[in-house]
Design a protein around this motif. Structure first.
Motif, PDB file in Angstrom:
ATOM      1  N   ARG A  42       0.859  -1.171   0.000  1.00 24.95           N
ATOM      2  CA  ARG A  42       0.000   0.000   0.000  1.00 24.95           C
ATOM      3  C   ARG A  42       0.903   1.232   0.000  1.00 24.95           C
ATOM      4  NH1 ARG A  42      -0.932   3.552   4.093  1.00 24.95           N
ATOM      5  NH2 ARG A  42      -2.528   5.037   3.503  1.00 24.95           N
ATOM      6  N   GLN A  61     -15.031  -9.408  11.839  1.00 21.84           N
ATOM      7  CA  GLN A  61     -15.972 -10.427  12.290  1.00 21.84           C
ATOM      8  C   GLN A  61     -15.519 -11.036  13.596  1.00 21.84           C
ATOM      9  OE1 GLN A  61     -16.039 -13.221   9.125  1.00 21.84           O
ATOM     10  NE2 GLN A  61     -17.766 -12.243   8.147  1.00 21.84           N
TER      11      GLN A  61
ATOM     12  N   ARG B  87      -9.004  -0.835  18.999  1.00 23.61           N
ATOM     13  CA  ARG B  87      -8.651  -1.016  17.599  1.00 23.61           C
ATOM     14  C   ARG B  87      -8.564   0.312  16.868  1.00 23.61           C
ATOM     15  NH1 ARG B  87     -13.182  -3.964  14.924  1.00 23.61           N
ATOM     16  NH2 ARG B  87     -12.737  -5.531  16.506  1.00 23.61           N
ATOM     17  N   ARG B  89      -8.808   2.339  13.341  1.00 23.98           N
ATOM     18  CA  ARG B  89      -9.643   2.095  12.167  1.00 23.98           C
ATOM     19  C   ARG B  89      -8.824   1.579  10.983  1.00 23.98           C
ATOM     20  NH1 ARG B  89     -14.310   5.993   9.737  1.00 23.98           N
ATOM     21  NH2 ARG B  89     -14.767   4.609   7.988  1.00 23.98           N
ATOM     22  N   PHE B  90      -7.596   2.094  10.836  1.00 19.47           N
ATOM     23  CA  PHE B  90      -6.806   1.727   9.664  1.00 19.47           C
ATOM     24  C   PHE B  90      -6.150   0.367   9.800  1.00 19.47           C
ATOM     25  CE2 PHE B  90      -8.109   5.438   8.076  1.00 19.47           C
ATOM     26  CZ  PHE B  90      -7.433   6.597   8.407  1.00 19.47           C
ATOM     27  N   GLU B  92      -7.972  -2.276  10.493  1.00 18.58           N
ATOM     28  CA  GLU B  92      -9.003  -3.282  10.233  1.00 18.58           C
ATOM     29  C   GLU B  92      -8.705  -4.213   9.071  1.00 18.58           C
ATOM     30  OE1 GLU B  92     -12.498  -0.900  10.088  1.00 18.58           O
ATOM     31  OE2 GLU B  92     -12.461  -0.640  12.267  1.00 18.58           O
ATOM     32  N   ILE B  95      -6.707  -7.258  10.288  1.00 19.08           N
ATOM     33  CA  ILE B  95      -7.188  -8.076  11.399  1.00 19.08           C
ATOM     34  C   ILE B  95      -8.012  -9.223  10.850  1.00 19.08           C
ATOM     35  CG2 ILE B  95      -8.695  -8.059  13.419  1.00 19.08           C
ATOM     36  CD1 ILE B  95      -7.797  -5.247  13.934  1.00 19.08           C
ATOM     37  N   PHE B  96      -7.687 -10.434  11.303  1.00 24.02           N
ATOM     38  CA  PHE B  96      -8.395 -11.613  10.841  1.00 24.02           C
ATOM     39  C   PHE B  96      -9.795 -11.659  11.432  1.00 24.02           C
ATOM     40  CE2 PHE B  96      -8.681 -15.783   9.180  1.00 24.02           C
ATOM     41  CZ  PHE B  96      -9.348 -16.553  10.112  1.00 24.02           C
ATOM     42  N   GLY B  97      -9.917 -11.352  12.715  1.00 25.77           N
ATOM     43  CA  GLY B  97     -11.215 -11.401  13.381  1.00 25.77           C
ATOM     44  C   GLY B  97     -11.028 -11.054  14.827  1.00 25.77           C
ATOM     45  N   SER B  98     -12.103 -11.184  15.572  1.00 24.27           N
ATOM     46  CA  SER B  98     -12.046 -10.815  16.980  1.00 24.27           C
ATOM     47  C   SER B  98     -12.562 -11.993  17.792  1.00 24.27           C
ATOM     48  CB  SER B  98     -12.900  -9.568  17.173  1.00 24.27           C
ATOM     49  OG  SER B  98     -13.182  -9.371  18.514  1.00 24.27           O
ATOM     50  N   ARG B  99     -11.690 -12.567  18.629  1.00 20.04           N
ATOM     51  CA  ARG B  99     -12.069 -13.746  19.398  1.00 20.04           C
ATOM     52  C   ARG B  99     -12.412 -13.302  20.816  1.00 20.04           C
ATOM     53  NH1 ARG B  99     -14.314 -18.655  19.818  1.00 20.04           N
ATOM     54  NH2 ARG B  99     -13.217 -20.065  21.218  1.00 20.04           N
ATOM     55  N   LEU B 100     -13.687 -13.360  21.163  1.00 19.46           N
ATOM     56  CA  LEU B 100     -14.162 -12.974  22.495  1.00 19.46           C
ATOM     57  C   LEU B 100     -13.616 -11.594  22.884  1.00 19.46           C
ATOM     58  CD1 LEU B 100     -13.645 -16.377  24.309  1.00 19.46           C
ATOM     59  CD2 LEU B 100     -15.713 -15.510  23.220  1.00 19.46           C
ATOM     60  N   ASP B 103      -8.602  -8.831  19.375  1.00 22.80           N
ATOM     61  CA  ASP B 103      -8.356  -8.863  17.940  1.00 22.80           C
ATOM     62  C   ASP B 103      -7.250  -9.847  17.603  1.00 22.80           C
ATOM     63  OD1 ASP B 103      -8.904  -5.300  17.511  1.00 22.80           O
ATOM     64  OD2 ASP B 103     -10.270  -7.000  17.301  1.00 22.80           O
ATOM     65  N   ILE B 104      -7.458 -10.606  16.528  1.00 25.47           N
ATOM     66  CA  ILE B 104      -6.445 -11.550  16.072  1.00 25.47           C
ATOM     67  C   ILE B 104      -5.959 -11.049  14.716  1.00 25.47           C
ATOM     68  CG2 ILE B 104      -5.972 -13.950  15.527  1.00 25.47           C
ATOM     69  CD1 ILE B 104      -6.808 -13.569  18.393  1.00 25.47           C
ATOM     70  N   ASN B 217      -1.398   3.499  14.033  1.00 25.47           N
ATOM     71  CA  ASN B 217      -1.777   4.065  12.747  1.00 25.47           C
ATOM     72  C   ASN B 217      -0.721   3.695  11.720  1.00 25.47           C
ATOM     73  OD1 ASN B 217      -2.573   5.561  10.604  1.00 25.47           O
ATOM     74  ND2 ASN B 217      -2.708   7.511  11.700  1.00 25.47           N
ATOM     75  N   CYS B 219      -0.560   4.395   8.537  1.00 28.81           N
ATOM     76  CA  CYS B 219      -0.609   5.174   7.293  1.00 28.81           C
ATOM     77  C   CYS B 219       0.749   5.663   6.810  1.00 28.81           C
ATOM     78  CB  CYS B 219      -1.470   6.410   7.502  1.00 28.81           C
ATOM     79  SG  CYS B 219      -3.172   6.023   7.364  1.00 28.81           S
TER      80      CYS B 219
END
Lengths: 188, 289
Positions: A42, A61, B87, B89-90, B92, B95-100, B103-104, B217, B219
């Motif tokens: 990127r 998710q 978390r 925003r940038f 996201e 991140i694979f997902g959120s376990r309980l 973030d993973i 961040n 960016c």
């Protein structure tokens, strides 16, 4: 040496490239060719972080597995299980994990009734020598409220018992809570 | 860059003081001294151009892919992020997902980003660039300084003074060479704000490599690597990877310089048996995909 300090305008690459093209920057920086050959996935361009408004939610998710339902039932019935969790060992299998494995094995054999599967899995673990003690009271959503007030201390019991109109449903569980605390303290 | 090679490194406390000089030109005698002098500079510049351009033609010249795997990243707990409330925003997309609620981080993406970052670091080290390790986490300050010292580069894990990069001639001295790459092992400072050096490096057109956690961040960082920056095994793994990449690149540079010098001037200089098989092996390693 000329340079551009506008970090919010483009990426370092675009600024340097344009300065070189304009003839302002005489020498190519060391990293320029490397960046050209291997650009990042990127462009490192500045973006202002904006808040999400209204009902917009982040697209991340939750991670849930089918085994989580079995685990939830196990924890509500038996708590953590008799064996302590050893997190240093990467291949560690907790009691709950073994229970879930047994459950899935029995499910693959053709059983469909959840209650039966639960009981059969418990029996299979008992056959292997793992004793599962049921919890004294069933763990439900409402009892989480009383659980949070437990750490307030024994001395505030009377204050809690004096507020019957606030918490009506967990009231009988409230009175049992100090009893269970003492039971938990005596064995060790 | 020829001028960069000649200027001595003034940053830091004398880790590398000797300028990178070239040995006196020696070559074949072409019958007259004047004729012998003329082709020498051309051959030298041709050789240096080849030394610099050769690694860019291979996709993974320093074979950094073999230094890690997704399994080794997982075992070092690189995939564990912060809670979902922290978390950024940038982050996201990474991140694979959120376990309980926790973030993973997606390790497949981490692997690609890490390969690019290590490759870039190795190329910068190969060209004799100055690398600065920056972090403001006091827990790993000692480890990062040791890592930098062991690969012959620099580290800054203390309070970052205001104009250190942007006002360097005043704070550090008149003719100071700024770093050619800044590696952030922690992008945030002790009050969980972005480290000043991220913005300053972007201002001074210095490329950056950074380990970005889920609350950072990404960016302005040129080559971000999404990963855990709080667990000791994860930070130790990253330090080890960067150290190996830099050391390998410098070793490869020494080998290739020796090899090209041998090929360019086989006459008076005795062939070094130790250097050539190693250099041949190194070149073979770089060429094989």
């Amino acid at each position: 040496m000329a340079g551009s300090r506008l970090e919010t305008v483009g990426s370092i690459f675009t600024r340097t490239r344009d300065l070189i093209r304009a003839g302002v920057l005489k020498e190519k920086p060391l990293w320029f060719d490397i960046y050209n050959a291997f650009p990042p996935l990127r462009d490192p361009v500045f973006r202002r972080p904006r808040l999400r408004y209204g009902k917009a939610k982040s697209p991340t998710q939750d991670i849930f597995y089918h085994e989580d339902q079995i685990r939830a039932k196990f924890y509500s019935a038996y708590g953590s299980g008799p064996k302590a969790f050893d997190l240093f060992n990467p291949n560690f299998k907790s009691t709950c994990e073994r229970f879930v494995e047994k459950y899935i094995e029995l499910q693959k054999l053709g059983e469909t009734d959840e209650e039966k599967l639960f009981v059969e899995a418990g029996k299979a673990l008992l056959a292997e020598g793992v004793i599962l003690r049921r919890l004294e009271k069933a763990r439900t959503e409402g009892s989480q409220v009383s659980r949070k007030s437990e750490p307030m201390g024994v001395e505030s019991q009377t204050a809690l018992e004096e507020n019957p109109p606030l918490k009506e449903v967990p009231q009988p569980q409230h009175l049992e809570a100090p009893g269970e605390e003492s039971k938990g303290l005596s064995p060790p | 860059m020829a001028s960069g090679a000649v200027l001595p490194r003034l940053l830091g406390a004398g880790v590398r003081a000797a300028p990178r000089g070239r040995a006196a030109p020696r070559g074949r005698t072409l019958g007259s001294a004047a004729a012998a002098a003329a082709p020498e500079p051309e051959r030298d510049s041709d050789l240096s151009a080849r030394i610099l351009s050769e690694p860019l033609k291979h996709s993974d010249f320093f074979n950094v892919k073999e230094l890690f795997s997704v399994r080794s990243l997982f075992n070092a707990r690189v995939h564990l992020g912060h809670k979902a409330g922290c978390r950024h925003r940038f982050m996201e997309p990474y991140i694979f997902g959120s376990r309980l609620g926790q973030d993973i981080i997606d390790l497949e993406q981490t692997a690609t980003h890490l390969q690019l970052a290590l490759n870039f670091t190795a190329h910068v080290a190969y060209r004799g660039g100055i690398i600065l390790f920056v972090s403001r986490a006091r827990q790993f300050s000692h480890l990062i300084e040791n890592t930098a010292r062991s690969c012959g580069e620099y580290a800054h894990t203390r309070y970052f003074k205001g104009g250190l990069l942007t006002n360097a001639p005043l704070l550090l001295g008149p003719q100071v060479r700024l770093p050619d790459l800044i590696i952030f092992l922690h992008t945030l400072n002790n009050v969980f704000e972005p480290h000043v050096a991220v913005r300053d490096a972007a201002k001074m057109n210095i490329p950056t490599v950074g380990i970005v956690d889920t609350n950072c961040n990404p960016c302005l960082i040129t080559y971000p690597v999404p990963g855990n920056d709080d667990s000791p095994p994860a930070v130790q793994l990253f330090c080890r990877l960067f150290q190996t990449a830099v050391t390998r690149a410098k070793e490869k540079r020494r080998q290739l310089e020796a090899l090209y010098r041998l090929q360019g001037a086989p006459g008076p200089r005795p062939a070094n048996p130790a250097a050539s098989p190693g250099a041949q092996a190194g070149l073979g390693l770089g060429v094989a995909p």
